[in-house]
Design an enzyme around this catalytic site. Structure first.
Site, short mmCIF file in Angstrom:
data_model
loop_
_atom_site.label_atom_id
_atom_site.label_comp_id
_atom_site.label_asym_id
_atom_site.label_seq_id
_atom_site.Cartn_x
_atom_site.Cartn_y
_atom_site.Cartn_z
N LYS A 106 4.12 -14.59 3.80
CA LYS A 106 3.61 -13.42 4.52
C LYS A 106 2.64 -13.90 5.56
CE LYS A 106 4.11 -8.93 4.46
NZ LYS A 106 5.26 -8.11 4.05
N GLY A 218 2.60 8.05 4.11
CA GLY A 218 2.84 7.04 5.14
C GLY A 218 4.01 7.48 5.99
N TYR A 219 3.84 7.46 7.30
CA TYR A 219 4.92 7.94 8.17
C TYR A 219 5.20 6.94 9.27
CZ TYR A 219 8.01 11.85 9.20
OH TYR A 219 9.12 12.67 9.35
N GLY A 220 5.42 5.67 8.85
CA GLY A 220 5.80 4.63 9.80
C GLY A 220 7.26 4.30 9.58
N ASN A 221 7.58 3.02 9.70
CA ASN A 221 8.98 2.62 9.56
C ASN A 221 9.55 3.08 8.21
OD1 ASN A 221 10.94 0.53 8.31
ND2 ASN A 221 11.23 0.32 10.51
N ALA A 222 8.86 2.77 7.12
CA ALA A 222 9.39 3.10 5.80
C ALA A 222 9.38 4.62 5.56
CB ALA A 222 8.57 2.37 4.72
N GLY A 223 8.25 5.26 5.82
CA GLY A 223 8.10 6.68 5.49
C GLY A 223 8.93 7.61 6.35
P1 NAD Z 1 4.19 1.10 9.70
O1 NAD Z 1 3.12 0.41 10.45
O2 NAD Z 1 5.45 1.38 10.42
O3 NAD Z 1 3.61 2.49 9.13
C1 NAD Z 1 2.50 2.58 8.30
C2 NAD Z 1 2.23 4.05 8.09
O4 NAD Z 1 1.26 4.22 7.07
C3 NAD Z 1 1.68 4.76 9.33
O5 NAD Z 1 2.26 6.05 9.44
C4 NAD Z 1 0.19 4.90 9.02
O6 NAD Z 1 -0.40 6.00 9.67
C5 NAD Z 1 0.26 5.13 7.53
N1 NAD Z 1 -1.00 4.81 6.86
C6 NAD Z 1 -1.86 3.80 7.06
N2 NAD Z 1 -2.91 3.91 6.23
C7 NAD Z 1 -2.70 5.04 5.50
C8 NAD Z 1 -3.42 5.70 4.47
N3 NAD Z 1 -4.57 5.20 4.03
N4 NAD Z 1 -2.90 6.82 3.95
C9 NAD Z 1 -1.73 7.32 4.38
N5 NAD Z 1 -1.00 6.75 5.35
C10 NAD Z 1 -1.50 5.61 5.90
O7 NAD Z 1 4.43 0.25 8.38
P2 NAD Z 1 5.74 0.19 7.49
O8 NAD Z 1 6.56 -0.93 7.98
O9 NAD Z 1 6.31 1.54 7.33
O10 NAD Z 1 5.10 -0.30 6.10
C11 NAD Z 1 4.59 0.62 5.14
C12 NAD Z 1 4.60 -0.05 3.78
O11 NAD Z 1 5.92 -0.46 3.47
C13 NAD Z 1 3.73 -1.31 3.69
O12 NAD Z 1 3.20 -1.43 2.40
C14 NAD Z 1 4.73 -2.41 3.95
O13 NAD Z 1 4.28 -3.67 3.43
C15 NAD Z 1 5.91 -1.86 3.19
N6 NAD Z 1 7.20 -2.44 3.58
C16 NAD Z 1 7.70 -2.30 4.83
C17 NAD Z 1 8.92 -2.88 5.14
C18 NAD Z 1 9.57 -2.73 6.49
O14 NAD Z 1 10.71 -3.16 6.64
N7 NAD Z 1 8.92 -2.12 7.47
C19 NAD Z 1 9.62 -3.59 4.17
C20 NAD Z 1 9.09 -3.69 2.89
C21 NAD Z 1 7.88 -3.11 2.60
#
Ligand code: NAD
Length: 416
Positions: A106, A218-223
Site C-alpha cells: 500500500k 461514503g459516496y466515492g468510487n466504492a459507495g
Molecule cells: P473515494 O476517495 O472515491 O471516496 C471516499 C468517500 O468517503 C468520499 O465520498 C468521502 O466524502 C467519504 N468520506 C470520507 N471520510 C468520511 C467520513 N468520515 N464519513 C463518511 N464518509 C466519508 O474512495 P474509495 O475508493 O471509494 O474508497 C473508500 C473505501 O473503500 C476505502 O476504505 C478504500 O480503502 C476502500 N476500497 C476502495 C477500492 C477502490 O477500488 N476504490 C478498493 C478496495 C477498497
C-alpha cells in the site's frame, strides 16, 4: 493514536486470532505480523503560488511470497504509516483469499487533495513516483487508486514511470483510463464484487433482497457505484447515503444518478432535494437489511456496534470495524462480509488489468464481469465453508483461508 483505533494494531490482532486457531508456527506468525519492507519519502512540490511545500509519502510492501506486491495509493490529510501498514497487510490477505498470484502493498501521501489544484496534484503524483518508482514495476509492485486518487492520477504516475524507464510501461499501475491500458469494468469493480458477495450471502441466509433496504456510508468510487449496482443487480432500495460532510435519508430511496449529479454540483450528497439530512452516526444504526460501510477505517466501534440493526454488513471500506465491534456484531447475529473479501473485486479487476497489459490484448466487459463473478463467488464460499466448519466469525474464517495460503507460499520458498 490509541491501541483500539490504530489500524496496524488492529490488523495484527486479527492475524493473532487466526494464528491461534491455525496453531501457526511461532516464527511464521512473527514473520507475518510485520511488513517485509517499507520506503518513506520526502517530496518537495512547487505549488501554484510559486512556493514549495514538502509532503511525506510511504510505500509499504507487506509480503510478496505469492507474487508481485499489489495495493493502492491513498492521498489523505490524516494518512499515517500505521494506516498504510495495515492496508498493506489487508492487501496481502485480500489477494490470497481472492486466490490471485499477488502479494500485498500500500502507498500513501499525507496531503489534502481537496485543497490542491489539479496541476499541484499532478506535480505531487509525479514526485511520488520519482521517489517510490525505484521499488515499483510490473514484476515487483503494482499500485492502484484508493481514497482521493483516481484514474487521472494513475495516468500521470504511469507516464512519469514510463519516462523514467524510457519506454511505455502500462503494467506498472492499474486503475488507468481505458485509453492508456485500463480494463473495462475496473471503475465499478469494488462495488460490483461487493454485490456478488451480498448476493451469495442472501442465498445462504435465505433472504430475497428485492425491495429490501440498504444504507451506504461514503459516496466515492466504492459507495457511489454501490448505490447504482445495489439497485441494478440486487433490487435493493438505498434509503440513505453519506459522505464526509454528512448524510441523507429518504424511505423511498433516491435515484443514484440524481444524487451523484447533486454531489458533483455541490461537493456533497447533503441537502439533496426531497431527502432528510442525517449524520454519519445516524446512518450506521439505521434499521436496514444491508449496511455498506464504504468510507474509512474505525467507523463501527465498541461505542456504536450494539446499535447496528442491519442483517448484513457488507464492508466495502477497508478496516471499518474494530475487533471489539466485531465481537458485538457477531453476538448480535449481524452477518459481516469482511472487508478484504467484500471489497476484493477492485484488486481482482486490477489483476485482470495487469494480465491484459502483459498480453497487450483486451477483454470485452462481459468477460470481465463473468471472471469477477467466478472469483468473488468462489472466495465467498471458501470463507463461508470454513466459518461453518470451525464455528468462527466470518472475518476469522477469511483470515484462516488467506493466512494458510500465504504461509504455505512462505514455507515452500523456504523463508521460514
Ligand atoms: P473515494 O476517495 O472515491 O471516496 C471516499 C468517500 O468517503 C468520499 O465520498 C468521502 O466524502 C467519504 N468520506 C470520507 N471520510 C468520511 C467520513 N468520515 N464519513 C463518511 N464518509 C466519508 O474512495 P474509495 O475508493 O471509494 O474508497 C473508500 C473505501 O473503500 C476505502 O476504505 C478504500 O480503502 C476502500 N476500497 C476502495 C477500492 C477502490 O477500488 N476504490 C478498493 C478496495 C477498497
Amino acid at each position: 493514536m490509541n491501541k483500539e483505533l490504530n489500524p496496524f494494531e488492529i490488523a495484527q490482532r486479527q492475524l493473532d486470532t487466526a494464528a491461534e486457531v491455525l496453531k501457526l508456527d511461532p516464527a511464521m506468525h512473527a514473520f507475518l505480523r510485520q511488513p517485509l519492507r517499507e520506503l518513506h519519502v520526502t517530496l518537495p512540490v512547487k505549488m501554484d503560488d510559486g512556493t514549495v511545500k514538502v509532503f511525506q509519502g510511504f510505500r509499504v510492501q507487506y509480503n510478496d511470497a505469492r507474487g508481485p506486491c499489489k495495493g493502492g495509493i491513498r492521498f489523505h490529510p490524516q494518512e499515517t504509516v500505521d494506516t498504510v501498514r495495515a492496508l498493506a497487510a489487508w492487501m496481502t490477505w485480500k489477494c490470497a483469499i481472492m486466490d490471485l498470484p499477488l502479494g500485498g502493498a500500500k502507498g500513501g501521501v499525507i496531503c489534502n487533495p481537496k485543497e490542491m489544484s489539479r496541476s499541484e496534484l499532478e506535480r505531487l503524483s509525479r514526485a511520488y513516483i520519482r521517489q517510490v518508482g525505484r521499488i515499483l514495476g510490473p514484476h515487483t509492485d503494482v499500485p492502484a487508486p484508493d481514497v482521493y486518487t483516481d484514474a487521472q492520477i494513475m495516468a500521470w504516475m504511469m507516464d512519469e514511470f514510463s519516462v523514467m524507464r524510457g519506454h511505455n510501461v502500462p503494467g506498472m499501475i492499474t486503475g488507468k483510463p481505458l485509453c492508456l491500458g485500463g480494463s473495462c469494468g475496473r471503475s465499478d469493480a469494488t462495488a460490483r464484487g461487493g454485490m456478488y458477495a451480498v448476493r451469495e450471502t442472501a442465498k445462504v441466509l435465505g433472504i430475497d433482497l428485492k425491495g429490501k433496504t440498504a444504507a451506504i456510508q461514503g459516496y466515492g468510487n466504492a459507495g457511489m457505484f454501490a448505490h447504482q449496482l445495489g439497485q441494478e443487480l440486487l433490487g435493493l432500495k438505498v434509503v440513505a447515503v453519506s459522505d464526509s460532510k454528512g448524510g441523507i435519508y429518504n424511505e423511498q430511496g433516491r435515484d443514484p444518478d440524481a444524487v451523484a449529479a447533486h454531489k458533483g454540483k455541490t461537493g456533497s450528497v447533503v441537502s439533496f432535494p426531497g431527502a432528510k439530512n442525517i449524520t454519519n452516526a445516524d446512518l450506521l444504526t439505521l434499521d436496514v437489511t444491508v449496511l455498506f460501510p464504504a468510507a474509512l477505517e474505525n467507523q463501527i466501534t465498541a461505542h456504536n456496534a450494539a446499535d447496528v440493526k442491519a442483517t448484513i454488513q457488507a464492508e466495502l471500506a477497508n478496516g471499518p470495524t474494530t475487533p471489539e465491534a466485531d465481537e458485538i456484531l457477531y453476538k448480535n447475529g449481524v452477518f459481516v462480509i469482511p472487508d478484504f473479501l467484500c471489497n476484493g473485486g477492485g484488486v481482482t479487476v486490477s489483476y485482470f488489468e495487469q494480465v491484459q497489459n502483459a498480453y497487450n490484448y483486451y477483454w470485452p466487459i462481459e468477460e470481465v464481469y463473468q471472471k469477477l463473478d467466478e472469483k468473488m463467488t468462489t472466495a465467498f464460499h471458501s470463507m463461508h465453508e470454513i466459518a461453518q466448519a470451525y464455528k468462527v466469525k466470518n472475518r476469522v474464517a477469511a483470515y484462516l483461508v488467506a493466512v494458510s495460503r500465504v504461509a504455505e507460499a512462505v514455507r515452500m520458498r523456504g523463508w521460514v
